[in-house]
Design a protein around this motif. Structure first.
Motif, PDB file in Angstrom:
ATOM      1  N   SER A  33       0.869  -1.122  -0.168  1.00  0.00           N
ATOM      2  CA  SER A  33       0.039  -0.085   0.110  1.00  0.00           C
ATOM      3  C   SER A  33       0.808   1.084   0.023  1.00  0.00           C
ATOM      4  O   SER A  33       1.846   1.450   0.777  1.00  0.00           O
ATOM      5  N   PRO A  58      -6.261  -6.993  -1.637  1.00  0.00           N
ATOM      6  CA  PRO A  58      -7.192  -6.460  -0.653  1.00  0.00           C
ATOM      7  C   PRO A  58      -8.615  -6.242  -0.456  1.00  0.00           C
ATOM      8  O   PRO A  58      -9.151  -6.231  -1.748  1.00  0.00           O
ATOM      9  N   GLN A  60     -10.270  -4.437   1.452  1.00  0.00           N
ATOM     10  CA  GLN A  60     -10.926  -2.941   1.452  1.00  0.00           C
ATOM     11  C   GLN A  60      -9.945  -1.873   1.206  1.00  0.00           C
ATOM     12  O   GLN A  60      -8.616  -2.243   1.357  1.00  0.00           O
ATOM     13  N   GLY A  61     -10.224  -0.602   0.931  1.00  0.00           N
ATOM     14  CA  GLY A  61      -9.082   0.173   0.670  1.00  0.00           C
ATOM     15  C   GLY A  61      -9.603   1.490  -0.544  1.00  0.00           C
ATOM     16  O   GLY A  61     -10.647   1.022  -1.087  1.00  0.00           O
ATOM     17  N   ASN A 135      -3.934   3.000   0.831  1.00  0.00           N
ATOM     18  CA  ASN A 135      -4.970   2.827   2.063  1.00  0.00           C
ATOM     19  C   ASN A 135      -5.648   1.595   1.914  1.00  0.00           C
ATOM     20  O   ASN A 135      -6.677   1.317   2.425  1.00  0.00           O
ATOM     21  N   SER A 137      -6.120  -2.766   2.681  1.00  0.00           N
ATOM     22  CA  SER A 137      -6.159  -3.433   3.822  1.00  0.00           C
ATOM     23  C   SER A 137      -5.013  -4.462   4.078  1.00  0.00           C
ATOM     24  O   SER A 137      -4.813  -5.005   5.083  1.00  0.00           O
ATOM     25  N   SER A 138      -4.410  -4.770   2.759  1.00  0.00           N
ATOM     26  CA  SER A 138      -3.300  -5.891   2.877  1.00  0.00           C
ATOM     27  C   SER A 138      -2.324  -5.426   1.444  1.00  0.00           C
ATOM     28  O   SER A 138      -2.811  -4.555   0.849  1.00  0.00           O
TER      29      SER A 138
END
Length: 166
Positions: A33, A58, A60-61, A135, A137-138
């Motif tokens: 990220s 990911p 989320q992001g 941003n 999540s992974s």
């Protein structure tokens, strides 16, 4: 994947391409990220077939590094000068602002790989790249399979791989 690779190889031979079955190039790409150097590096592959296998995407992001692509953005190059010139023409879209201009043409398709399914496309006629990973999540981890480079040994694709030691 070997049975798929074999079938694709035979199909390309039927279509008159001069390719070798053992011409395979695999790479695992991990993007963190905020790693902006991996965003909007749009290009055409030197290989006829590209397969993206999502390993970790990911959930989320703000931006999760989605693949954007324009199928049939150019015709199959018939010679190396045409290959190089069309790659250079399309480089004007290999940036964030270039991508924005490209989206306005509505020819762009986007794949986020949240479904976990791989995607196969004609790499040397499909213009493609990834959006930013911000941003998230992974990390995003994908395996890329590149198969069957039809260009000659003196071609740009072979030279670039040689310089990159791939």
């Amino acid at each position: 994947l070997n049975s798929f690779f074999d079938a694709a190889y035979l199909k390309f031979l039927e279509q008159g391409f001069k390719v070798r079955r053992e011409d395979e190039y695999f790479v695992t790409r991990r993007v963190r990220s905020g790693q902006s150097s991996e965003a909007h590096r749009s290009h055409f592959d030197g290989h006829l077939l590209t397969i993206v296998l999502p390993i970790q995407i990911p959930s989320q992001g703000e931006h999760i590094g989605e693949l954007y692509f324009v199928p049939n953005a150019r015709k199959q190059p018939r010679h190396e000068i045409q290959n190089i010139s069309t790659k250079l023409i399309w480089k004007k879209f290999a940036s964030s602002s270039g991508f924005s201009r490209l989206i306005s043409t509505k020819r762009v398709k986007v794949e986020d790989f949240k479904n976990g399914q791989p995607l196969a496309f004609l790499g040397n006629t499909t213009f493609h790249g990834n959006k930013a990973l911000d941003n998230a999540s992974s990390d995003r981890i994908t395996m890329l399979c590149h198969l069957f480079d039809p260009s000659p040994r003196y071609g740009i694709s072979h030279m670039l791989r040689h310089f990159r030691s791939r």
